[in-house]
Design a protein around this motif. Structure first.
Motif, short mmCIF file in Angstrom:
data_model
loop_
_atom_site.label_atom_id
_atom_site.label_comp_id
_atom_site.label_asym_id
_atom_site.label_seq_id
_atom_site.Cartn_x
_atom_site.Cartn_y
_atom_site.Cartn_z
N VAL A 1 0.77 -1.13 -0.13
CA VAL A 1 0.01 -0.10 0.03
C VAL A 1 0.92 1.35 0.01
O VAL A 1 2.15 1.04 0.22
CB VAL A 1 -0.83 -0.15 1.37
CG1 VAL A 1 -1.92 -1.16 1.16
CG2 VAL A 1 0.11 0.00 2.55
N PHE A 2 0.32 2.56 -0.25
CA PHE A 2 1.21 3.62 -0.41
C PHE A 2 1.32 4.08 1.16
O PHE A 2 0.40 3.84 1.77
CB PHE A 2 0.66 4.70 -1.24
CG PHE A 2 1.60 5.71 -1.70
CD1 PHE A 2 2.81 5.18 -2.23
CD2 PHE A 2 1.60 6.90 -1.41
CE1 PHE A 2 3.74 6.13 -3.02
CE2 PHE A 2 2.43 7.87 -1.70
CZ PHE A 2 3.61 7.60 -2.49
N GLN A 3 2.31 4.98 1.42
CA GLN A 3 2.51 5.44 2.77
C GLN A 3 1.54 6.65 3.11
O GLN A 3 1.40 6.95 4.25
CB GLN A 3 3.79 5.86 2.98
CG GLN A 3 4.97 4.68 2.81
CD GLN A 3 5.41 4.99 1.21
OE1 GLN A 3 4.79 5.23 0.28
NE2 GLN A 3 6.80 4.89 1.32
N ASP A 4 1.10 7.39 2.20
CA ASP A 4 0.25 8.40 2.42
C ASP A 4 -1.08 8.56 1.61
O ASP A 4 -1.24 8.11 0.70
CB ASP A 4 1.06 9.79 1.85
CG ASP A 4 2.44 9.63 2.16
OD1 ASP A 4 2.93 9.64 3.56
OD2 ASP A 4 3.45 9.45 1.32
N ARG A 5 -2.05 9.15 2.48
CA ARG A 5 -3.23 9.10 1.83
C ARG A 5 -3.57 10.41 1.01
O ARG A 5 -4.23 10.32 -0.08
CB ARG A 5 -4.26 9.34 3.08
CG ARG A 5 -5.72 8.93 2.91
CD ARG A 5 -6.65 8.78 4.01
NE ARG A 5 -6.35 9.65 4.92
CZ ARG A 5 -7.03 11.01 4.86
NH1 ARG A 5 -7.65 11.15 3.85
NH2 ARG A 5 -6.62 11.81 5.83
N THR A 6 -2.56 11.43 1.18
CA THR A 6 -2.70 12.92 0.55
C THR A 6 -1.52 13.30 0.25
O THR A 6 -0.75 13.00 0.84
CB THR A 6 -3.50 13.72 1.49
OG1 THR A 6 -2.77 14.14 2.63
CG2 THR A 6 -4.97 13.34 2.12
N PRO A 7 -1.69 14.20 -0.85
CA PRO A 7 -0.47 15.05 -1.23
C PRO A 7 0.18 15.60 -0.17
O PRO A 7 1.25 15.73 0.06
CB PRO A 7 -0.96 15.96 -2.29
CG PRO A 7 -2.11 15.45 -2.52
CD PRO A 7 -2.75 14.80 -1.77
N GLU B 1 0.85 12.11 14.07
CA GLU B 1 -0.44 12.74 13.24
C GLU B 1 -0.82 12.12 12.07
O GLU B 1 -1.73 12.41 11.53
CB GLU B 1 0.49 14.08 12.55
CG GLU B 1 0.64 15.28 13.49
CD GLU B 1 -0.48 16.13 13.90
OE1 GLU B 1 -1.22 16.60 13.03
OE2 GLU B 1 -0.81 16.42 15.10
N HIS B 2 -0.06 11.03 11.79
CA HIS B 2 -0.54 10.13 10.61
C HIS B 2 -0.68 8.55 11.12
O HIS B 2 0.22 7.92 10.51
CB HIS B 2 0.52 10.27 9.61
CG HIS B 2 0.44 11.78 8.95
ND1 HIS B 2 -0.49 12.25 8.07
CD2 HIS B 2 0.98 12.84 9.23
CE1 HIS B 2 -0.49 13.78 7.61
NE2 HIS B 2 0.55 14.04 8.53
N THR C 1 -0.13 6.35 7.99
CA THR C 1 1.25 6.08 7.57
C THR C 1 1.98 5.08 8.57
O THR C 1 2.54 3.88 7.75
CB THR C 1 2.27 7.35 7.80
OG1 THR C 1 1.55 8.39 6.81
CG2 THR C 1 3.63 7.04 7.21
N VAL C 2 1.54 5.02 9.84
CA VAL C 2 2.09 4.17 10.67
C VAL C 2 1.47 2.66 10.26
O VAL C 2 2.29 1.52 9.94
CB VAL C 2 1.76 4.24 12.15
CG1 VAL C 2 2.14 3.30 13.11
CG2 VAL C 2 2.27 5.74 12.62
N ARG C 3 0.38 2.58 9.98
CA ARG C 3 -0.18 1.36 9.68
C ARG C 3 0.20 0.70 8.23
O ARG C 3 0.39 -0.42 8.23
CB ARG C 3 -1.91 1.44 9.28
CG ARG C 3 -2.68 1.40 10.76
CD ARG C 3 -4.25 1.27 10.37
NE ARG C 3 -4.60 2.43 9.78
CZ ARG C 3 -5.13 3.56 10.29
NH1 ARG C 3 -5.22 3.54 11.85
NH2 ARG C 3 -5.64 4.32 9.64
N ALA C 4 0.48 1.93 7.30
CA ALA C 4 1.11 1.30 5.97
C ALA C 4 2.34 0.96 6.01
O ALA C 4 2.99 -0.17 5.43
CB ALA C 4 1.03 2.56 5.05
N MET C 5 3.25 1.32 7.01
CA MET C 5 4.69 0.97 7.20
C MET C 5 4.67 -0.37 7.84
O MET C 5 5.47 -1.11 7.39
CB MET C 5 5.33 1.91 8.23
CG MET C 5 5.87 3.24 7.37
SD MET C 5 6.30 4.60 8.22
CE MET C 5 7.76 4.10 9.07
#
Ligand code: HEM
Length: 367
Positions: free
Chosen positions: A151-157, A187-188, A191-195
């Motif tokens: 999955v990607f690390q970020d949801r938004t730009p 704050e993210h 991103t923690v879940r994606a990592m």
């Protein structure tokens, strides 16, 4: 360089070719591109803090330095060429000609490592990219840029931009500032879940045995008016091996890839995953359930590897919103951002002096 790798692999020539392919890494010629960066992902009042394609592109330069003539991200790479042969299975969900049973579609591509430093040392943990341009009949194209993450690390730009700055390596340690990194991660949670998910899918030994995922969702439409959400992946037909433990040679991932072509073409299955009604279409950090229906749409065969000279991937902007009839973008905010930032990066690098041949490669085969 074109097709020289199709010659019989005499040993000295092979060494030369391998070095040549790496020496041209990432350079671009001046082709006078126009910055066509649309700005669909930013709305609201104009403020100095507003995230624009230019600010995003500047962010790469802040973090990785300025490397004229090179991509602002995925700067280190080599070009490849081959074809895609369709199985016909994709026609049930898309009218794109690329999926017609038995159709052979020429493909130009590029393998890369993430980050904006063109001669960065290879590392197994660095995110690997595979970008492809399918040239369909009547001038239609399908461009995609995929990575070997689940999955990607970020949801938004904005998340991407903030993470890039928060994870900037400090000159003395080579590691991010621990406080900035911790503050970003607090704050993210996405991103923690994606990592964490990425840790469960460790990188394989190299490019040839990597699965490359498109990650963003797209809408596929067939000729009968049916529409389904799809994410796609390129799944290697090469045997998969575990990555080396510890450090590897400076250009080892690329050298191994170039050598692999001496053994014949490399192949990947194009797997289309059909999303269910509950699956997120606007959040590339979230996986879809493993139980989703998949279609084996055909086989990608890459048969040659090249430097990034004109005529192959050097002058291509692998904008993931360039799509043929039968495939359309979703509302994922990353897609419009990618389109405008890739255009900005392309405009900058193609407007800068040609740095072809100036990359210093100091791998074990350098001579
Ligand atoms: C907001 C999110 C993103 C930003 C800001 C971003 C930014 C960039 C930039 C500036 C480039 C260089 C483009 C060029 O000069 O041609 C690039 C290349 C690339 N990106 Fe992204 N990217 C994002 C998301 C993604 C995602 C989600 C993927 C994978 C699914 C991805 C995969 C790639 C690949 C493989 C390349 C190399 C393409 C090539 O070989 O030309 N990026 N990205």
């Amino acid at each position: 360089m074109e097709h020289e790798d199709l010659k019989p692999p005499a040993a000295p020539a092979r060494e030369l070719r391998r070095r040549s392919a790496l020496i041209g890494i990432g350079a671009v010629a001046c082709v006078g591109a126009v910055d066509v960066g649309a700005f669909a992902y930013v709305s609201g009042r104009a403020t100095p803090d507003r995230l624009t394609p230019g600010r995003l592109a500047d962010g790469f330069e802040t973090v990785f330095g300025k490397h004229p003539g090179f991509r602002r991200n995925h700067a280190k790479g080599v070009s490849v060429a081959g074809e895609f042969v369709a199985s016909g299975a994709g026609t049930s969900v898309s009218e794109a000609t690329v999926f017609e049973d038995g159709r052979r579609t020429p493909v130009t591509g590029r393998f890369s490592l993430s980050g904006g430093v063109p001669d960065v040392a290879d590392a197994t943990k660095t995110v690997r990219g595979l970008a492809l341009r399918f040239d369909l009949p009547d001038g239609e194209q399908w461009r995609t840029a995929m990575v070997n993450l689940p999955v990607f690390q970020d949801r938004t730009p904005q998340g991407f931009y903030d993470r890039m700055l928060a994870f900037k390596a400090l000159p003395d340690t080579g590691q991010p500032d621990p406080e900035k990194k911790a503050a970003f991660l607090a704050e993210h949670p996405e991103t923690v879940r994606a990592m964490e998910l990425a840790k469960k899918h460790p990188p394989t030994s190299g490019f040839a045995d990597s699965t490359f995922n498109g990650l963003n969702a797209f809408h596929f439409t067939n000729g009968s008016g049916g529409s389904v959400p799809v994410r796609w992946s390129m799944v290697p037909l090469q045997p998969v091996r575990a990555a080396a433990k510890g450090p590897i040679g400076r250009n080892e991932l690329f050298e191994t890839l170039i050598d692999a072509f001496d053994g014949g073409p490399l192949r990947w299955r194009l797997v289309l995953t059909i999303g269910g009604p509950e699956d997120p279409l606007d959040d590339a950090t979230l996986p879809w359930p493993d139980s989703r229906r998949t279609l084996d749409a055909g086989v990608l065969t890459l048969s040659s590897v090249h430097t990034e000279a004109s005529g192959n991937a050097r002058d291509i902007n692998f904008d993931p919103t360039v799509l043929p009839r039968g495939i359309a973008v979703s509302d994922d905010p990353l897609l419009s951002a990618r389109s405008s930032v890739y255009a900005r990066s392309f405009a900058r690098r193609t407007g800068e002096p040609d740095t072809k041949g100036t990359v210093k490669v100091t791998g074990k085969h350098d001579d």
